[in-house]
Design an enzyme around this catalytic site. Structure first.
Site, PDB file in Angstrom:
ATOM      1  N   ASP A 170       0.883  -1.165   0.000  1.00 25.31           N
ATOM      2  CA  ASP A 170       0.000   0.000   0.000  1.00 25.31           C
ATOM      3  C   ASP A 170       0.916   1.209   0.000  1.00 25.31           C
ATOM      4  O   ASP A 170       1.636   1.459   0.972  1.00 25.31           O
ATOM      5  CB  ASP A 170      -0.877  -0.036   1.254  1.00 25.31           C
ATOM      6  N   TYR A 219      -3.556   9.715  -0.227  1.00 23.69           N
ATOM      7  CA  TYR A 219      -3.623   9.439   1.205  1.00 23.69           C
ATOM      8  C   TYR A 219      -2.722   8.253   1.574  1.00 23.69           C
ATOM      9  O   TYR A 219      -2.755   7.213   0.924  1.00 23.69           O
ATOM     10  CB  TYR A 219      -5.070   9.165   1.634  1.00 23.69           C
ATOM     11  N   GLN A 238       2.778   4.256   2.603  1.00 19.69           N
ATOM     12  CA  GLN A 238       2.370   3.698   3.903  1.00 19.69           C
ATOM     13  C   GLN A 238       3.112   2.415   4.322  1.00 19.69           C
ATOM     14  O   GLN A 238       3.545   2.281   5.462  1.00 19.69           O
ATOM     15  CB  GLN A 238       0.856   3.415   3.860  1.00 19.69           C
ATOM     16  N   GLY A 250      18.114  -5.629   1.400  1.00 22.52           N
ATOM     17  CA  GLY A 250      18.506  -6.929   0.837  1.00 22.52           C
ATOM     18  C   GLY A 250      17.347  -7.879   0.638  1.00 22.52           C
ATOM     19  O   GLY A 250      17.360  -8.692  -0.275  1.00 22.52           O
ATOM     20  N   ASP A 303      -7.694  -7.267   0.054  1.00 22.17           N
ATOM     21  CA  ASP A 303      -7.477  -6.009   0.781  1.00 22.17           C
ATOM     22  C   ASP A 303      -8.375  -5.960   2.013  1.00 22.17           C
ATOM     23  O   ASP A 303      -9.453  -6.540   2.033  1.00 22.17           O
ATOM     24  CB  ASP A 303      -7.774  -4.801  -0.126  1.00 22.17           C
ATOM     25  N   TYR A 318       1.039  -0.641  15.111  1.00 22.50           N
ATOM     26  CA  TYR A 318       0.154  -0.698  13.956  1.00 22.50           C
ATOM     27  C   TYR A 318       0.610   0.239  12.852  1.00 22.50           C
ATOM     28  O   TYR A 318       0.852   1.405  13.084  1.00 22.50           O
ATOM     29  CB  TYR A 318      -1.282  -0.325  14.351  1.00 22.50           C
ATOM     30  N   LYS A 373      -2.870  -2.825   7.709  1.00 23.61           N
ATOM     31  CA  LYS A 373      -3.075  -4.279   7.652  1.00 23.61           C
ATOM     32  C   LYS A 373      -2.144  -4.928   6.643  1.00 23.61           C
ATOM     33  O   LYS A 373      -1.726  -4.300   5.682  1.00 23.61           O
ATOM     34  CB  LYS A 373      -4.518  -4.565   7.241  1.00 23.61           C
ATOM     35  N   GLN A 423      -4.580 -28.025 -11.677  1.00 25.62           N
ATOM     36  CA  GLN A 423      -4.809 -29.117 -12.646  1.00 25.62           C
ATOM     37  C   GLN A 423      -3.736 -30.198 -12.605  1.00 25.62           C
ATOM     38  O   GLN A 423      -2.668 -30.012 -12.042  1.00 25.62           O
ATOM     39  CB  GLN A 423      -4.903 -28.559 -14.083  1.00 25.62           C
ATOM     40  N   ARG A 426     -10.346   0.004  10.025  1.00 32.69           N
ATOM     41  CA  ARG A 426      -9.254   0.197  10.979  1.00 32.69           C
ATOM     42  C   ARG A 426      -8.614  -1.116  11.409  1.00 32.69           C
ATOM     43  O   ARG A 426      -8.071  -1.223  12.520  1.00 32.69           O
ATOM     44  CB  ARG A 426      -9.735   0.993  12.211  1.00 32.69           C
TER      45      ARG A 426
HETATM   46  C1  F6R Z   1      -7.689  -0.618   7.300  1.00 27.54           C
HETATM   47  C2  F6R Z   1      -7.619   0.653   6.580  1.00 27.54           C
HETATM   48  C3  F6R Z   1      -8.614   1.712   6.883  1.00 27.54           C
HETATM   49  C4  F6R Z   1      -8.029   2.736   7.858  1.00 27.54           C
HETATM   50  C5  F6R Z   1      -9.067   3.804   8.239  1.00 27.54           C
HETATM   51  C6  F6R Z   1      -8.502   4.899   9.136  1.00 27.54           C
HETATM   52  O1  F6R Z   1      -6.679  -1.490   6.900  1.00 27.54           O
HETATM   53  O2  F6R Z   1      -6.752   0.864   5.740  1.00 27.54           O
HETATM   54  O3  F6R Z   1      -9.808   1.176   7.365  1.00 27.54           O
HETATM   55  O4  F6R Z   1      -7.570   2.093   9.016  1.00 27.54           O
HETATM   56  O5  F6R Z   1      -9.568   4.439   7.065  1.00 27.54           O
HETATM   57  O6  F6R Z   1      -7.379   5.427   8.509  1.00 27.54           O
HETATM   58  P1  F6R Z   1      -6.508   6.628   9.085  1.00 27.54           P
HETATM   59  O7  F6R Z   1      -6.059   6.221  10.469  1.00 27.54           O
HETATM   60  O8  F6R Z   1      -5.394   6.755   8.104  1.00 27.54           O
HETATM   61  O9  F6R Z   1      -7.406   7.847   9.120  1.00 27.54           O
HETATM   62 MG    MG Z   2      -4.011   2.471   2.831  1.00 31.12          MG
HETATM   63 MG    MG Z   3      -4.754  -2.320   1.809  1.00 30.79          MG
END
Ligand code: F6R
Ligand code: MG
Ligand code: MG
Length: 366
Positions: free
Chosen positions: A11, A91, A95, A104, A132, A229, A232, A242, A266
């Site tokens: 991502d 956005y 990330q 490496g 996703d 965190y 994800k 096959q 989240r």
């Molecule tokens: C879950 C994900 C989204 C964000 C949510 C809050 O993997 O990517 O659900 O966790 O949109 O995002 P932020 O903290 O960036 O505002």
């Molecule tokens: Mg993202």
């Molecule tokens: Mg993702």
């Protein structure tokens, strides 16, 4: 001939929140991989996305954990981050790129990797799955059903070449250990582990008869790498099909049941895994529901023929409709478990702050 298939994803920024990548990111990544193809570093490639994850599907001759291939993927993600994501203020630009410099092996640096080297068969059908808003444990249920559930894969019962069963390599992602278990004889042991989807994940699967690699999955957990965190670990995996392995139809059939996976909003909720075409691979409602895409390829002398977008098919309409029903039902539970994940699996939490604030107000109950 030996070929390596590497599916590497990250991502590196999304349009309008965390829901989708933009065509410019795919185009820019494709240009980088085209250069690598022209200079013979890779044989072939396909760039796609699911939700906010950019997916690089590459074939080459360099074997697994190749520094050159991992660097190519890393440089491609950095290039797209710098030249598209950051330029357009997408956005969460960059990330999943957790390190400042390539070290490496891309595996410990944020991106997810499913890769394996194998002898290309005379005809080599392969299905690549990408999801996703979920985690690697999301593959446990469908992979078990493909390779060990006789009520799902008919070949396990009626095809001599599958009848012996498979070896599941299961990884304990907390301890970073692997164990090989045979099915059908150790099926219950496999299930005892992989039913715990947050901790034990299927790393790869081999046919028992001739030790042929049948499936490989990404197993990283970003939160364990970064110690906190950071998003994800939206997973990828691929399955060879096959001729002594499950048929393509047996491989995709488990996804007709939208099983519950951890992730969604989240990274802190359970949701149904909805099978969709690439064009519908946008995580919208409550940042989801979690989605999975399946692309079918033939390998031909190390080149990728295809893909066919396997869930772009009315045969999966019912699964999508069921996913919407389940999503609706779960949403109404609001912040309550089990719609919300247990505290130790949640990626966002205010619990510590709330407990600290209330510390002096808790009294012994009589
Ligand atoms: C879950 C994900 C989204 C964000 C949510 C809050 O993997 O990517 O659900 O966790 O949109 O995002 P932020 O903290 O960036 O505002
Ligand atoms: Mg993202
Ligand atoms: Mg993702």
């Amino acid at each position: 001939m030996k070929v390596t298939l590497s599916v590497i994803k990250a991502d590196i920024g999304s349009l309008a929140g965390h829901h989708t990548v933009i065509p410019e990111q795919i185009e820019e990544a494709s240009k980088q991989l085209q250069n690598a193809k022209t200079s013979d570093l890779i044989n072939d490639f396909h760039v796609t996305h699911v939700g906010d994850d950019l997916e690089l599907i590459m074939t080459h001759k360099m074997g697994i954990d190749s520094k050159e291939i991992h660097k190519l993927a890393w440089d491609t993600f950095i290039h797209v981050t710098e030249n598209v994501s950051k330029k357009l203020n997408l956005y969460g630009a960059g990330q999943d790129l957790l390190s400042d410099a390539f070290s490496g092996n891309i595996k410990a640096m944020g991106p997810g990797v499913a890769e394996a080297e194998f002898e290309e068969r005379e005809s080599e059908p392969i299905v690549v799955f990408m999801a996703d808003k979920t985690e690697p444990g999301a593959w446990n249920n469908p992979l078990f059903r493909m390779f060990a559930d006789p009520f799902s894969t008919a070949g396990l019962v009626i095809d001599e070449s599958l009848h012996d069963g498979f070896v599941f390599r299961v990884m304990d992602v907390e301890q970073n250990k692997i164990v090989d278990l045979k099915t059908p004889e150790e099926s219950y042991d496999v299930l005892a582990l992989i039913g715990n989807t947050g901790r034990y994940v299927i790393h790869s699967i081999y046919s028992k008869k001739n030790n042929v690699l049948a499936a490989a999955a990404s197993t990283s957990r970003l939160a364990l790498i970064a110690g906190k965190y950071v998003g994800k670990d939206d997973p990828v995996c691929f399955v060879r099909a096959q001729h002594g392995l499950p048929a393509v139809g047996e491989i995709i059939d488990p996804f007709a049941f939208p099983h519950l996976v951890a992730g969604w909003m989240r990274g802190s909720h359970n949701g149904p895994l909805m099978p969709v075409s690439v064009k519908d691979a946008k995580c919208t409602r409550f940042d989801g529901p979690p989605r999975v895409v399946a692309l079918g390829f033939q390998l031909s002398g190390g080149m990728l023929v295809g893909p066919s977008d396997m869930f772009d098919d009315p045969a999966f309409d019912l699964a999508r409709s069921k996913s919407n029903e389940i999503a609706d039902y779960l949403r109404r539970q609001g912040p309550f478990m089990p719609a919300r994940l247990a505290s130790e699996e949640m990626e966002y939490t205010t619990l510590k702050t709330v407990l600290d604030k209330l510390k002096n107000r808790f009294e012994e109950s009589s």
